[in-house]
Write a protein that holds these residues in place. Structure first.
Motif, short mmCIF file in Angstrom:
data_model
loop_
_atom_site.label_atom_id
_atom_site.label_comp_id
_atom_site.label_asym_id
_atom_site.label_seq_id
_atom_site.Cartn_x
_atom_site.Cartn_y
_atom_site.Cartn_z
N MET A 287 30.22 37.24 39.78
CA MET A 287 31.09 36.73 37.90
C MET A 287 31.10 38.34 37.35
SD MET A 287 28.86 35.57 34.90
CE MET A 287 28.65 34.15 35.73
N ILE A 288 31.83 38.86 36.84
CA ILE A 288 31.66 39.98 35.94
C ILE A 288 31.22 39.56 34.76
CG2 ILE A 288 33.49 41.90 37.76
CD1 ILE A 288 35.87 40.72 36.01
N ALA A 289 30.09 40.68 33.71
CA ALA A 289 29.95 40.20 32.99
C ALA A 289 30.36 41.91 32.04
CB ALA A 289 28.76 40.16 32.44
N LEU A 290 30.79 41.45 30.93
CA LEU A 290 31.59 42.77 30.26
C LEU A 290 30.80 42.55 28.58
CD1 LEU A 290 35.62 41.90 30.32
CD2 LEU A 290 34.03 43.35 31.72
N SER A 291 30.30 43.64 28.63
CA SER A 291 29.95 43.96 26.84
C SER A 291 30.51 45.17 25.96
CB SER A 291 28.33 44.00 27.38
OG SER A 291 28.22 45.42 27.87
N GLY A 292 30.35 45.42 24.95
CA GLY A 292 30.82 46.12 24.19
C GLY A 292 32.59 46.22 24.07
N GLU A 293 32.89 47.02 23.71
CA GLU A 293 34.15 47.19 23.65
C GLU A 293 34.99 46.97 24.79
OE1 GLU A 293 35.20 50.81 20.81
OE2 GLU A 293 34.22 49.94 19.95
N PHE A 294 36.24 46.74 24.38
CA PHE A 294 37.08 46.39 26.21
C PHE A 294 38.59 46.32 25.48
CE2 PHE A 294 39.18 43.08 29.00
CZ PHE A 294 39.20 43.75 30.21
N ASP A 295 39.13 48.20 25.54
CA ASP A 295 39.63 48.86 24.67
C ASP A 295 40.33 49.62 26.23
OD1 ASP A 295 37.71 50.71 25.01
OD2 ASP A 295 37.59 51.18 22.97
N ILE A 296 40.97 50.26 25.32
CA ILE A 296 41.89 51.34 26.36
C ILE A 296 40.92 52.25 27.09
CG2 ILE A 296 42.06 53.54 24.82
CD1 ILE A 296 45.06 53.73 25.87
N THR A 297 39.65 52.61 26.76
CA THR A 297 39.34 53.49 27.53
C THR A 297 38.10 52.93 28.82
OG1 THR A 297 38.02 54.74 25.66
CG2 THR A 297 36.51 55.21 27.39
N THR A 298 37.52 51.98 28.69
CA THR A 298 36.72 50.49 29.50
C THR A 298 37.73 50.12 30.12
OG1 THR A 298 36.21 49.05 27.79
CG2 THR A 298 34.88 50.91 27.73
N ALA A 299 38.85 49.77 29.36
CA ALA A 299 39.99 48.86 30.28
C ALA A 299 40.33 48.43 31.86
CB ALA A 299 40.69 48.07 29.43
N PRO A 300 40.60 50.20 31.81
CA PRO A 300 41.00 50.77 33.10
C PRO A 300 40.01 50.19 34.82
CG PRO A 300 41.75 52.12 31.36
CD PRO A 300 41.03 51.14 31.58
N ALA A 301 38.84 50.92 34.43
CA ALA A 301 37.54 49.84 34.58
C ALA A 301 37.01 48.65 35.45
CB ALA A 301 35.98 51.20 35.10
N VAL A 302 37.31 48.16 34.14
CA VAL A 302 36.58 46.82 34.09
C VAL A 302 38.41 45.58 35.40
CG1 VAL A 302 37.02 44.58 33.23
CG2 VAL A 302 35.97 46.51 31.67
N ARG A 303 39.05 46.53 34.99
CA ARG A 303 40.76 46.03 36.33
C ARG A 303 39.90 46.97 37.46
NH1 ARG A 303 46.13 44.82 36.09
NH2 ARG A 303 47.40 45.62 38.11
N ALA A 304 39.75 47.91 37.99
CA ALA A 304 39.76 48.24 39.00
C ALA A 304 38.40 47.42 39.75
CB ALA A 304 39.41 50.33 39.39
N ARG A 305 37.26 46.99 38.85
CA ARG A 305 36.78 46.76 39.36
C ARG A 305 36.62 45.26 39.84
NH1 ARG A 305 32.87 45.80 43.23
NH2 ARG A 305 31.15 44.96 42.44
N ALA A 306 37.89 44.26 38.48
CA ALA A 306 37.79 42.86 39.07
C ALA A 306 38.50 43.19 40.59
CB ALA A 306 38.54 42.49 37.88
N LEU A 307 39.51 44.35 41.16
CA LEU A 307 40.59 44.25 41.66
C LEU A 307 40.34 44.46 42.39
CD1 LEU A 307 43.69 46.09 40.31
CD2 LEU A 307 43.18 43.62 40.25
N GLU A 308 38.84 45.53 42.31
CA GLU A 308 38.03 45.54 43.52
C GLU A 308 37.46 44.28 45.00
OE1 GLU A 308 34.12 48.11 44.16
OE2 GLU A 308 35.94 49.20 43.96
N LEU A 309 36.80 44.01 43.78
CA LEU A 309 36.22 42.39 44.32
C LEU A 309 37.44 41.25 44.63
CD1 LEU A 309 33.91 41.35 41.16
CD2 LEU A 309 33.45 41.61 43.45
N ILE A 310 38.66 41.26 44.04
CA ILE A 310 39.42 40.50 44.77
C ILE A 310 39.84 41.29 46.01
CG2 ILE A 310 41.94 39.72 44.96
CD1 ILE A 310 41.51 40.40 41.45
N ALA A 311 40.48 42.37 46.53
CA ALA A 311 40.14 43.20 47.53
C ALA A 311 39.71 43.03 48.39
CB ALA A 311 41.01 44.02 47.66
N ASP A 312 37.75 42.85 47.92
CA ASP A 312 37.14 42.39 49.19
C ASP A 312 36.53 40.34 49.59
OD1 ASP A 312 36.32 45.02 49.68
OD2 ASP A 312 34.89 44.79 47.74
N GLY A 313 38.28 40.25 49.19
CA GLY A 313 38.02 38.43 49.64
C GLY A 313 36.88 37.53 48.61
#
Length: 105
Positions: free
Chosen positions: A1-27
């Motif tokens: 599970m990934i939990a997001l808080s605060g603003e989900f915008d141009i500043t934070t979206a790339p890091a969220v996406r990168a973490r999610a893709l890392e989880l996917i790549a890790d199986g």
């Protein structure tokens, strides 16, 4: 599970996406995103959700949303994203829905 808080915008979206893709790549292609703490979401945040969903789908997984604030639910509906991103009122409900998937993260 990934939990997001605060603003989900141009500043934070790339890091969220990168973490999610890392989880996917890790199986862990079946992801649950707890959005209960999100206070703002722009097109970058919406785009990140679509990108995560596509990558999860390509890995035979899924993206499920949990605890969406009302305003964000309306935004997802207006954008037509509620048709392919299932949402649940609780993180436990989202996890239970994914329980049949062996790789939920």
């Amino acid at each position: 599970m990934i939990a997001l808080s605060g603003e989900f915008d141009i500043t934070t979206a790339p890091a969220v996406r990168a973490r999610a893709l890392e989880l996917i790549a890790d199986g862990h292609p079946d992801l649950v995103a707890d959005l209960s703490g999100v206070t703002f979401c722009d097109s970058s945040g919406l785009g990140a959700l679509v990108g995560i969903w596509r990558c999860a789908k390509d890995a035979d997984g899924s993206l499920t949303l949990a605890v969406i604030p009302d305003w964000l639910g309306r935004l997802l509906s207006v954008a037509g994203m509620d048709t392919f991103l299932p949402a649940y009122p609780s993180a436990d409900g989202a996890l239970a829905a994914r329980q049949g998937n062996r790789t939920t993260a």
